[in-house]
Structures are given as C-alpha cells and as structure tokens.
Design a protein around this motif. Structure first.
Motif, PDB file in Angstrom:
ATOM      1  N   GLU A 534     -62.486 -45.335  23.842  1.00  0.00           N
ATOM      2  CA  GLU A 534     -61.087 -45.368  23.439  1.00  0.00           C
ATOM      3  C   GLU A 534     -60.201 -44.841  24.560  1.00  0.00           C
ATOM      4  O   GLU A 534     -60.583 -43.946  25.306  1.00  0.00           O
ATOM      5  CB  GLU A 534     -60.890 -44.538  22.172  1.00  0.00           C
ATOM      6  CG  GLU A 534     -59.494 -44.658  21.582  1.00  0.00           C
ATOM      7  CD  GLU A 534     -59.376 -43.981  20.230  1.00  0.00           C
ATOM      8  OE1 GLU A 534     -58.291 -44.031  19.631  1.00  0.00           O
ATOM      9  OE2 GLU A 534     -60.375 -43.393  19.774  1.00  0.00           O
ATOM     10  N   GLU A 535     -59.005 -45.444  24.684  1.00  0.00           N
ATOM     11  CA  GLU A 535     -58.051 -44.970  25.679  1.00  0.00           C
ATOM     12  C   GLU A 535     -57.762 -43.489  25.455  1.00  0.00           C
ATOM     13  O   GLU A 535     -57.804 -42.995  24.327  1.00  0.00           O
ATOM     14  CB  GLU A 535     -56.749 -45.775  25.585  1.00  0.00           C
ATOM     15  CG  GLU A 535     -56.874 -47.226  26.020  1.00  0.00           C
ATOM     16  CD  GLU A 535     -57.132 -47.376  27.511  1.00  0.00           C
ATOM     17  OE1 GLU A 535     -56.779 -46.444  28.264  1.00  0.00           O
ATOM     18  OE2 GLU A 535     -57.680 -48.405  27.926  1.00  0.00           O
ATOM     19  N   TRP A 536     -57.430 -42.792  26.532  1.00  0.00           N
ATOM     20  CA  TRP A 536     -57.247 -41.339  26.458  1.00  0.00           C
ATOM     21  C   TRP A 536     -56.180 -40.967  25.435  1.00  0.00           C
ATOM     22  O   TRP A 536     -56.338 -40.018  24.685  1.00  0.00           O
ATOM     23  CB  TRP A 536     -56.873 -40.804  27.835  1.00  0.00           C
ATOM     24  CG  TRP A 536     -57.057 -39.329  27.971  1.00  0.00           C
ATOM     25  CD1 TRP A 536     -58.232 -38.646  28.162  1.00  0.00           C
ATOM     26  CD2 TRP A 536     -56.034 -38.331  27.937  1.00  0.00           C
ATOM     27  NE1 TRP A 536     -58.006 -37.299  28.237  1.00  0.00           N
ATOM     28  CE2 TRP A 536     -56.664 -37.066  28.115  1.00  0.00           C
ATOM     29  CE3 TRP A 536     -54.649 -38.377  27.780  1.00  0.00           C
ATOM     30  CZ2 TRP A 536     -55.951 -35.878  28.141  1.00  0.00           C
ATOM     31  CZ3 TRP A 536     -53.941 -37.170  27.805  1.00  0.00           C
ATOM     32  CH2 TRP A 536     -54.598 -35.957  27.980  1.00  0.00           C
ATOM     33  N   ARG A 539     -54.944 -43.913  19.403  1.00  0.00           N
ATOM     34  CA  ARG A 539     -54.081 -44.700  18.512  1.00  0.00           C
ATOM     35  C   ARG A 539     -53.108 -43.825  17.720  1.00  0.00           C
ATOM     36  O   ARG A 539     -52.561 -44.246  16.714  1.00  0.00           O
ATOM     37  CB  ARG A 539     -54.940 -45.507  17.529  1.00  0.00           C
ATOM     38  CG  ARG A 539     -55.788 -44.669  16.594  1.00  0.00           C
ATOM     39  CD  ARG A 539     -56.782 -45.527  15.816  1.00  0.00           C
ATOM     40  NE  ARG A 539     -57.477 -44.780  14.785  1.00  0.00           N
ATOM     41  CZ  ARG A 539     -57.153 -44.795  13.509  1.00  0.00           C
ATOM     42  NH1 ARG A 539     -56.146 -45.540  13.100  1.00  0.00           N
ATOM     43  NH2 ARG A 539     -57.823 -44.099  12.620  1.00  0.00           N
ATOM     44  N   ASP A 540     -52.921 -42.601  18.200  1.00  0.00           N
ATOM     45  CA  ASP A 540     -52.014 -41.672  17.523  1.00  0.00           C
ATOM     46  C   ASP A 540     -51.001 -41.119  18.518  1.00  0.00           C
ATOM     47  O   ASP A 540     -50.874 -39.909  18.706  1.00  0.00           O
ATOM     48  CB  ASP A 540     -52.804 -40.522  16.882  1.00  0.00           C
ATOM     49  CG  ASP A 540     -53.810 -41.016  15.863  1.00  0.00           C
ATOM     50  OD1 ASP A 540     -53.367 -41.516  14.825  1.00  0.00           O
ATOM     51  OD2 ASP A 540     -55.021 -40.902  16.126  1.00  0.00           O
ATOM     52  N   THR A 589     -61.622 -36.973  15.159  1.00  0.00           N
ATOM     53  CA  THR A 589     -60.838 -37.957  15.909  1.00  0.00           C
ATOM     54  C   THR A 589     -61.592 -38.364  17.169  1.00  0.00           C
ATOM     55  O   THR A 589     -62.274 -37.548  17.776  1.00  0.00           O
ATOM     56  CB  THR A 589     -59.461 -37.368  16.292  1.00  0.00           C
ATOM     57  OG1 THR A 589     -58.808 -36.908  15.115  1.00  0.00           O
ATOM     58  CG2 THR A 589     -58.588 -38.418  16.961  1.00  0.00           C
ATOM     59  N   SER A 590     -61.452 -39.624  17.553  1.00  0.00           N
ATOM     60  CA  SER A 590     -62.167 -40.110  18.744  1.00  0.00           C
ATOM     61  C   SER A 590     -61.299 -40.101  19.999  1.00  0.00           C
ATOM     62  O   SER A 590     -61.808 -40.251  21.104  1.00  0.00           O
ATOM     63  CB  SER A 590     -62.680 -41.535  18.505  1.00  0.00           C
ATOM     64  OG  SER A 590     -61.606 -42.404  18.171  1.00  0.00           O
ATOM     65  N   SER A 591     -59.990 -39.935  19.850  1.00  0.00           N
ATOM     66  CA  SER A 591     -59.087 -39.955  21.003  1.00  0.00           C
ATOM     67  C   SER A 591     -59.250 -38.693  21.844  1.00  0.00           C
ATOM     68  O   SER A 591     -58.989 -37.578  21.367  1.00  0.00           O
ATOM     69  CB  SER A 591     -57.636 -40.055  20.519  1.00  0.00           C
ATOM     70  OG  SER A 591     -56.741 -39.716  21.550  1.00  0.00           O
TER      71      SER A 591
END
Length: 855
Positions: A534-536, A539-540, A589-591
């Motif tokens: 996932e991008e750094w 999606r939040d 969270t994965s971010s």
C-alpha cells in the motif's frame, strides 16, 4: 449514413478533404456504401445496425479494416475520420457474431487470410463493451485463438512471413492480453515464443519494435510475467532503454517508456531493474523529459505524450535507492525547472538575485500556462527527491543551487496560491483547488526532508511568502464554524482532535488518487499477480494529515504535562479513548504513514514503540517474572525484570523520532531471536521427530538430531497451548492459496499439491489454538474448492485423517451437487462409509433447500 450527410460532410470537393489522399477518400466511400447496407434510420434521427447477413458483415469488416489501415498520424484528427468512427461503432455490436469464424480462420496459416482476420478481430475486440467480455473470452478460449496467434508469431521469428503479418498478429495478441488476464500465462510461459521475441526485438524495423514493446507491456501487466521477463532479460532491458532514446521516433520512445512503467509496478522489481541498468535508465528519463526543443506555443500532441510518459516513469523516485544520486547527477533540478518555464534559458535563472526578485520570477512561472498537464508530475518528482535526500546533500555538488532554489520557490508559491483560491472557492471551483494538491504535498515533503539544506530553504521561503497574508489564510483553511471557533482561539490541538474524531467515527476513507488524477493509468487497471504494498499515505488521507498536524502541535506545546492538561478538559476525546483509538490504528491499519503518525502521537502520552498484535501478546509476559533474565535499573533506583530476547530487538523502537516519509512501519519481528543473536537467551530446545536418518550439526550445541533453540517467553505468549503446557508442568515431546492465473492452468495433481499444505496448516493452527492462522488458511481452502470442486474428494479424506471435521463438512457441501455422478462413477468408493454418509446428507440438505444435484 445518409447521402445528404455524406454530401455535406464528406463531399469530394470539400475544403476539409484537401489534406487526405485520393486513395483514402475512395476507401471512405466504400466504407460508406458498406455501412449503408445494414444501417437503418429512424424518425428521431437515431440509427441502428439491423443486418444479420454474414456476407454483408464480412464486407463491412473488410471495409472498416481497409479504411483504418489508410489512416496516418497526420489524418487521425481529420473531420472525415472522426465522423466515420461514430458510424463504425454503430455496426460493431452486431459484428460480434463474426468473432467465432474470424478466430477459427487464424488456424489456417494462410498469410492473407490470417492478416485480414487478425485486423478485423482487433477492431472488434478493441471496441468491445465490458458486458460482452465474458462471452467473447469463451469463444476465444474455445477456438484456441491465443495458441494460434502464438504459432503464427513463431513463424515470423523463423523468417517465414513478412513483418506486416507479425505486426497485425502482435497487435491482436496485445489487445487480448490487456483485456483478459487468463490469457497471459500460456503466452509468457511459452519458452519457444519468448526466445523468438528476443530475436525479433533485435530487428532494425522500427514498426516491428513498436509491436514487440506493446506485446511485452501487455504481458507485464501480470506480475509473474514481469518477474519472468527481467529474470534473464538484460537484453530486453537494454533494448527498452535504447528505444527511449531521442534518436528514435516519438512512437518508439513512448512505447519504451510505457513498457518500463509496466515493469516497475512494485519496489522489489523496480530496484532489481535499477541494479541492472540504473545509469542508462535514469539518463533515458532525463533525456525524455528534456525534449522540448521544438515546443513553442501550443505543444504538439505527440511531444506532450512523450513528456507525460517520461514523467510517469520518473515517479520511480518514490522509492529510495541509488537512482536518486543518478537523478541529481543528471541535473534533475535543471530539467524540472525547464518543464515549468518556457523561458528557462533566461539569464534570471543563472545568476544570484535577491529574494524579492526570485519570488517575482517564480510568480511569473507559476502564473504561466506552460505545460500545465505536467505540473502534478513535476511537484511529485520534486517531493520524492526531497523525501529521500541525504542529510548532508549539497546542491552544488551535482547540480546548480540556483535551479533548486527556484524550484522550491515555485512550489511554495503554488501552495500559497492554492490556499488563496480556497479562500475564494465556489462550488464549481472545488476541482481546481485539487490541482494544486501535488504542490502542497511537495512543500510538506520538503519541509520535513531529512536534507538540512532543502528543509531549511523551504521553511525560510514559505515563511517569507506567507508574511503578508499568512494569518488571514489560516483563518480560512477550515471554513466550517465549529472549526473556525477553535482556530480563532488558537486551539489548534482541539480543532485537529475534532477532525480525527470525525474521520474515525464516520469511517472516512479517501485515497490520494481521488484528487490526483494524473496518477491514474488506465492501462494498468487490468493488472494481475502483482504484489504491491500500500502507498505510504494509504487510503485515509484526511486522517493521516490530521494526525500529522496534531503531532506537530503537540511537539511544540511544551512538556507532556501541558498536553495532558489540554486533554483534562477536552470533551472531544478522553485521553484513554484517544490512546486506545491510536493503538487500534497501529495494529489494524495497513497504511505505513498512518501507523507511523499514530505511534508518534502515542509517544506524547508515554506509550513508546509500535503497537501490534504480536506486541500485545508479548506484553502479557511483562508481568511474569518466571522467564525474566535481565534486570533494568531505573533512574529512581527501582528495578524492572525483562526478557532479553524480547528487549534487545525492540530497543530501536523505543524512541520518539519524527516519521520519515516513505519509510516502512517497523514491526515487532522476533524472528531474529531464532538466529545467532537470540541463541544466548534460549531456554528450551525443540527436537524434530526423526523420520529418516540425516546429518545434522548445530553451531551452538552438540546435539546431532534436528532441533531448534527457542524461548519459553515467546512460545507461551504466542500460543495458548504452549502456555498451558509450561504452566501445568506437563511433559510432551515438542515435535509440532495460491489463487492467481497459474491456478487455472494447473493439473489436478498440481492443485492438490498446492492445496494440501494449507489443510495441514489448518490442523496445526487448530492444535496450537492459533486462530489468527487458522482463519486465513480456511479461506484459502474454500477459495480453491470454489474453482476446483473435484478436489473436495481429496480434501475430505485429508481433513478426516486429521480430525478436521468442520473442514470435512465444508468439502462434503462442495461434493453435494455432484453426489449422484460421483456415486454412479464409483469415485466415492475411496471414502469410508462415514464420509460417504456425510456427502449423502449434504446432498439431501441441498435438495431440500431447492439446490440442484447435477454435474
């Protein structure tokens, strides 16, 4: 297509038609008459294709193909061409009936027939609606279209057929590969074809190279294919980089850049490519971005297209690596400034000027409309360069300090301008404010750059630009009354807490792609088998920036006591509630960016490190002194018992360092404890149950049987079963999906081989009470049975042998629709009576629920 329309739009003597050849005009007339054979007009001026005659349809396809072949880059936007496209599209849905006969004819190996069929098929498939894709893929699969195309391409690699034939076949195959991911595996796994393509891409014919580049790009949409291409693909990478060079036509360069973009979709493969050709690749990007010599006024479409593709590839700067040094050495600052200013060679950029003059020059650049389509890429590239820049970076070492200063000034001005527009925003102008998002983000990345020069320069210039109106802008950044009230009272922390609460309570999820459309690449929408982290930012985005601002305000609020005092009267969030929410973010969270800043804010509440599921479980052991082997003496004289094997790897996490953009979130990885670093803390040995004689040596002890040195504190914290064993004093010998495009092409035995370990892992997870492992394993098994129901016979046997009765029930339910056929064919005879009864009962339940017992 009525004659009156033809006369008014396409008359032979028309002024518009002087730029097209007589041959092209003749082909258009033939197309016009062919379409008239099946087009019907209605009173409401609509038209529909109503002809089902196969010969007429073939005639139309041939006419469309001939007309399209006559179109060149100069005539592509001619009114005659544009008007004809709409008429051709009307007929295409009714030409789908031709897919089966056309694809069948590809097997004839007759050059003229195959080329015509490939051209017609490509036209139909390129304009296919998504609703028809499944049915058309069924036809292509049934007629073995991909296999026939591959065979025809192999004929070209052997020198049997002309290049025009290859181009049509390669173009059709590229279209199929892009639209249908299942078509990719049989192509990239064909060793003979891939070797043939290696010999083809060395041919001097540029049109052939373009076709090969497009074919490689379509294949690279599959992550496995991309990895396979570069495994032994130094020749391919060399050809790709050469095609990006300015000595080639724009069409060749563009396809070279697009192939590179497909190959660098994730960090691992990108860095592998850079290890093979870092210098040449960066040089090609710099040259591609620099090609503006003939741009004046309105840039030519093909040149702008090349600039866009080169800038897209330059986004590999989002990953840290040695290529950043190459970019600076190649003068990336000078090149980016050239993309912002048409007057780049003006002396103002080459000499030191006062700050006022520098801001004035930058204002002219920002206000100009020069290559606006590239602005988002420019700011993103600059931001990533700043984020990964070394602390002691000196712009004069590899570039020009003046160029970098002008870039920083332009970016800060663009950011301030976006705030000014936001203050005056109307409903219809909201989208315009998002266009400056990349510049705002780049300013943030420069301010927090690890490079002292860039960070200090960005802060200084931004503060100078904001001096006249900074306070007024601050009042308007958040326009809602409930936020403005806090800002007027300078209660920034409370304002940001309101935002954090709003994001968490309302489940607000917004990706950067939502307001950075330049990052969207339609060609990549149909990718498969890529493992992309996932991008750094994740999606939040609103929550990330709210936490970021909160962390900075807390950092500047003085002591921790001051922060706690703020929370003492805060109704938005109680301290304990906020700490709990932030810990949940770190764990669930994965971010990476969001987790970093959640952990950073937690440090101001005395919670250090990086919370995780494993960390929570290990934390339970802190109150147990039984296995403690290290004493920490605190400053107040008290002592604390800890576990060396846990404490040593976590030392690096117990700090309050500001997060660095783009760095991965640290994990409580205790796997190092199984290596040399953890051997000194080992207090238990697990021995394997020997099934055969084998040679075994250990560097730490003299045991000759296979074993591993482990740690009671980790085992007991991670596994409830082991905790019970240790606490009860029991003695026991410590002996102990793959669903992607490959799955569809595996034999049944191969599928079972891939699936069996997941069933065994499921059993181990149940035995050791590891629910976090059991659930994902079960999901993989169910997913595999969904696509390969016949594996249920094997799975129910394995599950029964391992006493996994719930899994056996699942397999029985998958066998239920097949019960009669399995019984009549004798396939159930391999099962014992209890399992057969289980399948029979599942079949009865299915019948009672109205299901179907059929093959």
């Amino acid at each position: 297509m009525r004659s009156s329309t033809s006369t008014s739009k396409h008359g032979g003597a028309s002024e518009n038609n002087r730029s097209i050849s007589g041959h092209m005009y003749t082909l258009h007339q033939r197309l016009y008459h062919a379409l008239n054979l099946g087009t019907r007009f209605y009173d409401d001026n609509t038209k529909k294709w109503m002809c089902t005659d196969i010969e007429v349809q073939r005639h139309v396809v041939r006419s469309i193909t001939a007309f399209l072949d006559s179109i060149s880059g100069d005539t592509l936007h001619h009114p005659l061409v544009k008007d004809s496209v709409a008429d051709m599209v009307v007929a295409l849905p009714y030409l789908l009936d031709l897919v089966h006969p056309l694809s069948s004819l590809l097997s004839l190996h007759q050059v003229e027939v195959s080329v015509s069929c490939a051209t017609a098929l490509n036209l139909i498939l390129s304009n296919l609606s998504s609703k028809s894709e499944k049915a058309i893929w069924g036809i292509l699969n049934k007629t073995e279209t991909v296999a026939h195309i591959v065979s025809n391409i192999q004929d070209f690699s052997g020198g049997i057929i002309p290049s025009e034939y290859f181009q049509e076949m390669a173009s059709l195959l590229s279209t199929i590969l892009w639209r249908w991911p299942p078509s990719r595996y049989p192509v990239w796994s064909d060793v003979k074809l891939m070797k043939g393509l290696e010999s083809i891409h060395t041919k001097p014919d540029l049109s052939v190279r373009v076709a090969v580049l497009k074919l490689y790009s379509a294949l690279a949409l599959c992550g496995r294919a991309a990895a396979n291409l570069i495994e032994n693909g130094e020749a391919l990478l060399q050809m790709m980089v050469q095609c990006m060079g300015s000595s080639h036509p724009h069409s060749v360069q563009v396809e070279g850049f697009r192939l590179a973009q497909c190959l660098v979709r994730n960090e691992e493969i990108c860095l592998k490519i850079l290890s093979l050709c870092c210098g040449p690749l960066v040089n090609a990007i710099i040259c591609g971005i620099s090609q503006r010599s003939s741009l004046s006024g309105k840039a030519a479409d093909d040149q702008v297209s090349l600039l866009v593709e080169a800038c897209r590839l330059a986004l590999i700067t989002r990953w840290a690596g040695e290529h950043h040094i190459c970019f600076w050495k190649q003068g990336i600052d000078r090149v980016l400034l050239g993309l912002l200013s048409e007057d780049f060679h003006n002396n103002s950029y080459q000499h030191f000027v006062s700050l006022e003059q520098q801001i004035s020059i930058a204002q002219e650049v920002v206000s100009a409309n020069y290559l606006l389509v590239l602005r988002g890429y420019i700011w993103d590239i600059l931001g990533w360069l700043a984020a990964h820049c070394a602390e002691d970076f000196n712009p004069n070492t590899h570039g020009n300090e003046l160029h970098l200063n002008h870039l920083i000034t332009c970016t800060c001005l663009e950011f301030v301008e976006s705030i000014r527009k936001w203050c005056q925003v109307c409903q219809n102008d909201v989208s315009d404010t998002f266009k400056s998002e990349s510049a705002s983000r780049a300013v943030l990345m420069m301010i927090y750059s690890p490079c002292k020069y860039i960070a200090s320069r960005a802060r200084f210039i931004l503060s100078e630009i904001l001096k006249p109106n900074g306070k007024e802008y601050l009042k308007h950044i958040l326009r809602l009354p409930q936020y403005r009230r806090h800002l007027f009272k300078s209660e920034g922390i409370k304002t940001l807490l309101v935002l954090v609460k709003f994001c968490l309570d309302n489940d607000v999820h917004i990706k950067r792609l939502s307001f950075a459309p330049h990052l969207h690449n339609k060609f990549h929408d149909r990718s498969c088998c890529w493992v992309c982290t996932e991008e750094w930012e994740g999606r939040d985005i609103p929550l990330l920036y709210s936490l970021w601002g909160l962390a900075e305000l807390m950092h500047n609020s003085g002591s921790v006591r001051n922060i706690l005092d703020i929370f003492a009267g805060e109704m938005t969030y109680l301290e304990t509630e906020l700490v709990s929410k932030l810990q949940d973010i770190c764990i669930h969270t994965s971010s990476p960016g969001l987790r970093w800043y959640a952990a950073y804010v937690l440090s101001y509440f005395g919670v250090y490190g990086f919370p995780s599921k494993l960390g929570k479980r290990i934390g339970k052991a802190l109150d147990e002194k039984e296995y403690a082997d290290v004493q920490l003496i605190l400053t107040n004289g008290q002592s604390l018992s800890v576990h060396g094997v846990v404490f040593v790897p976590l030392l690096q996490l117990l700090s309050r360092k500001r997060p660095k953009w783009g760095t991965p979130f640290p994990s409580s990885d205790l796997s190092l404890a199984l290596g040399p670093a953890g051997l000194q803390f080992s207090d238990i040995i697990l021995e394997a149950k020997e099934t055969e004689l084998m040679c075994w040596t250990c560097s730490f002890c003299s045991l000759s049987v296979p074993h591993i040195h482990v740690h009671k504190v980790i085992l007991s914290s991670s596994c409830d079963y082991m905790r019970a064993l240790f606490q009860s004093g029991m003695k026991e010998s410590c002996q102990g999906r793959p669903l992607d495009v490959l799955w569809d092409y595996m034999e049944t035995k191969e599928k079972l081989y891939e699936l069996k370990p997941y069933v065994e892992l499921c059993w181990l997870a149940e035995f050791w009470f590891l629910e976090d492992l059991k659930e994902p394993c079960s999901n993989v098994i169910v997913s595999c049975l969904d696509s390969a129901r016949l594996l249920s016979i094997n799975v129910i046997q394995i599950a029964a042998n391992l006493s996994l009765w719930k899994m056996a029930e699942v397999a029985a339910n998958y066998m239920a629709p097949l019960y009669r056929q399995l019984r009549d064919s004798g396939e159930l005879e391999v099962l014992d009576d209890m399992l057969v009864d289980m399948v029979r009962a599942a079949s009865v339940r299915l019948s009672q629920e109205g299901g179907s017992n059929s093959w």
